[in-house]
Design a protein around this motif. Structure first.
Motif, PDB file in Angstrom:
ATOM      1  N   MET A   1       0.859  -1.169   0.000  1.00  0.00           N
ATOM      2  CA  MET A   1       0.000   0.000   0.000  1.00  0.00           C
ATOM      3  C   MET A   1       0.905   1.231   0.000  1.00  0.00           C
ATOM      4  N   THR A   2       0.637   2.173  -0.872  1.00  0.00           N
ATOM      5  CA  THR A   2       1.475   3.367  -0.963  1.00  0.00           C
ATOM      6  C   THR A   2       1.303   4.243   0.271  1.00  0.00           C
ATOM      7  N   GLY A   3       2.264   5.119   0.481  1.00  0.00           N
ATOM      8  CA  GLY A   3       2.200   6.027   1.622  1.00  0.00           C
ATOM      9  C   GLY A   3       0.985   6.937   1.574  1.00  0.00           C
ATOM     10  N   ALA A   4       0.670   7.432   0.383  1.00  0.00           N
ATOM     11  CA  ALA A   4      -0.494   8.324   0.247  1.00  0.00           C
ATOM     12  C   ALA A   4      -1.790   7.570   0.523  1.00  0.00           C
ATOM     13  N   ALA A   5      -1.896   6.359   0.011  1.00  0.00           N
ATOM     14  CA  ALA A   5      -3.103   5.556   0.244  1.00  0.00           C
ATOM     15  C   ALA A   5      -3.259   5.259   1.732  1.00  0.00           C
ATOM     16  N   ARG A   6      -2.148   4.907   2.384  1.00  0.00           N
ATOM     17  CA  ARG A   6      -2.194   4.638   3.824  1.00  0.00           C
ATOM     18  C   ARG A   6      -2.651   5.874   4.591  1.00  0.00           C
ATOM     19  N   ALA A   7      -2.141   7.015   4.210  1.00  0.00           N
ATOM     20  CA  ALA A   7      -2.499   8.259   4.901  1.00  0.00           C
ATOM     21  C   ALA A   7      -3.986   8.572   4.731  1.00  0.00           C
ATOM     22  N   TRP A   8      -4.503   8.430   3.513  1.00  0.00           N
ATOM     23  CA  TRP A   8      -5.930   8.698   3.274  1.00  0.00           C
ATOM     24  C   TRP A   8      -6.816   7.695   4.001  1.00  0.00           C
ATOM     25  N   LEU A   9      -6.435   6.421   3.955  1.00  0.00           N
ATOM     26  CA  LEU A   9      -7.211   5.400   4.665  1.00  0.00           C
ATOM     27  C   LEU A   9      -7.216   5.659   6.167  1.00  0.00           C
ATOM     28  N   ARG A  10      -6.048   5.943   6.701  1.00  0.00           N
ATOM     29  CA  ARG A  10      -5.959   6.200   8.138  1.00  0.00           C
ATOM     30  C   ARG A  10      -6.793   7.427   8.510  1.00  0.00           C
ATOM     31  N   ALA A  11      -6.681   8.494   7.740  1.00  0.00           N
ATOM     32  CA  ALA A  11      -7.444   9.712   8.038  1.00  0.00           C
ATOM     33  C   ALA A  11      -8.949   9.453   7.956  1.00  0.00           C
ATOM     34  N   GLY A  12      -9.382   8.717   6.950  1.00  0.00           N
ATOM     35  CA  GLY A  12     -10.807   8.407   6.811  1.00  0.00           C
ATOM     36  C   GLY A  12     -11.310   7.550   7.957  1.00  0.00           C
ATOM     37  N   LEU A  13     -10.548   6.547   8.321  1.00  0.00           N
ATOM     38  CA  LEU A  13     -10.935   5.673   9.432  1.00  0.00           C
ATOM     39  C   LEU A  13     -10.960   6.430  10.755  1.00  0.00           C
ATOM     40  N   VAL A  14      -9.975   7.271  10.975  1.00  0.00           N
ATOM     41  CA  VAL A  14      -9.942   8.070  12.205  1.00  0.00           C
ATOM     42  C   VAL A  14     -11.133   9.014  12.240  1.00  0.00           C
ATOM     43  N   GLY A  15     -11.434   9.650  11.111  1.00  0.00           N
ATOM     44  CA  GLY A  15     -12.589  10.553  11.057  1.00  0.00           C
ATOM     45  C   GLY A  15     -13.892   9.840  11.378  1.00  0.00           C
ATOM     46  N   LEU A  16     -14.098   8.686  10.775  1.00  0.00           N
ATOM     47  CA  LEU A  16     -15.304   7.904  11.060  1.00  0.00           C
ATOM     48  C   LEU A  16     -15.339   7.467  12.523  1.00  0.00           C
TER      49      LEU A  16
END
Length: 139
Positions: free
Chosen positions: A1-16
């Motif tokens: 998983m790319t760094g950008a994808a990881r960052a977006w996934l983590r941010a989305g999961l944290v937001g939810l």
């Protein structure tokens, strides 16, 4: 998983997760306040303290699952957490889309569109998780 994808996934999961923790704590600790202070909720009588507190506990549990997925970022865990959230948010928006009798057409539209965001976000994150784990094309 790319760094950008990881960052977006983590941010989305944290937001939810933060939304679920906030709503769940409010429902579990101050159920009458949640019921009475949110006009959309108060229009569906009668108030039920037990049901509201149980819903709060379930939202807190979903927040834990989402936060765990954000922390670990293992694809299967992320997908499972997002599918669980999607099941909840889809049934929630479906209920409100089919029970509009307490609202004006404009209120019902805003409500369904607002709740629909809770369906679109996990769908987008699921697509991101899938694309992030697809093998690189040959060539």
């Amino acid at each position: 998983m790319t760094g950008a994808a990881r960052a977006w996934l983590r941010a989305g999961l944290v937001g939810l997760a933060l939304v679920e923790f906030t709503v769940g704590a409010w429902q579990a600790l101050l159920p009458a306040s949640f019921y009475n202070d949110i006009d959309w909720v108060a229009r569906y009588p009668p108030f039920n303290d037990h049901l509201m507190r149980d819903l709060g506990g379930l939202n807190l549990a979903l927040g834990v699952v989402l936060a765990g997925a954000a922390l670990v970022l293992e694809r299967r865990f992320v997908v499972t957490a997002l599918l669980a959230f999607l099941m909840y948010s889809s049934s929630h928006v479906l209920f409100h889309a089919t029970h509009t009798e307490h609202f004006t057409r404009a209120e019902a539209t805003v409500q369904v569109l607002t709740l629909g965001v809770g369906v679109l976000i996990p769908l987008a994150l699921l697509l991101l998780a899938r694309r992030a784990s697809d093998p690189a094309p040959d060539g």
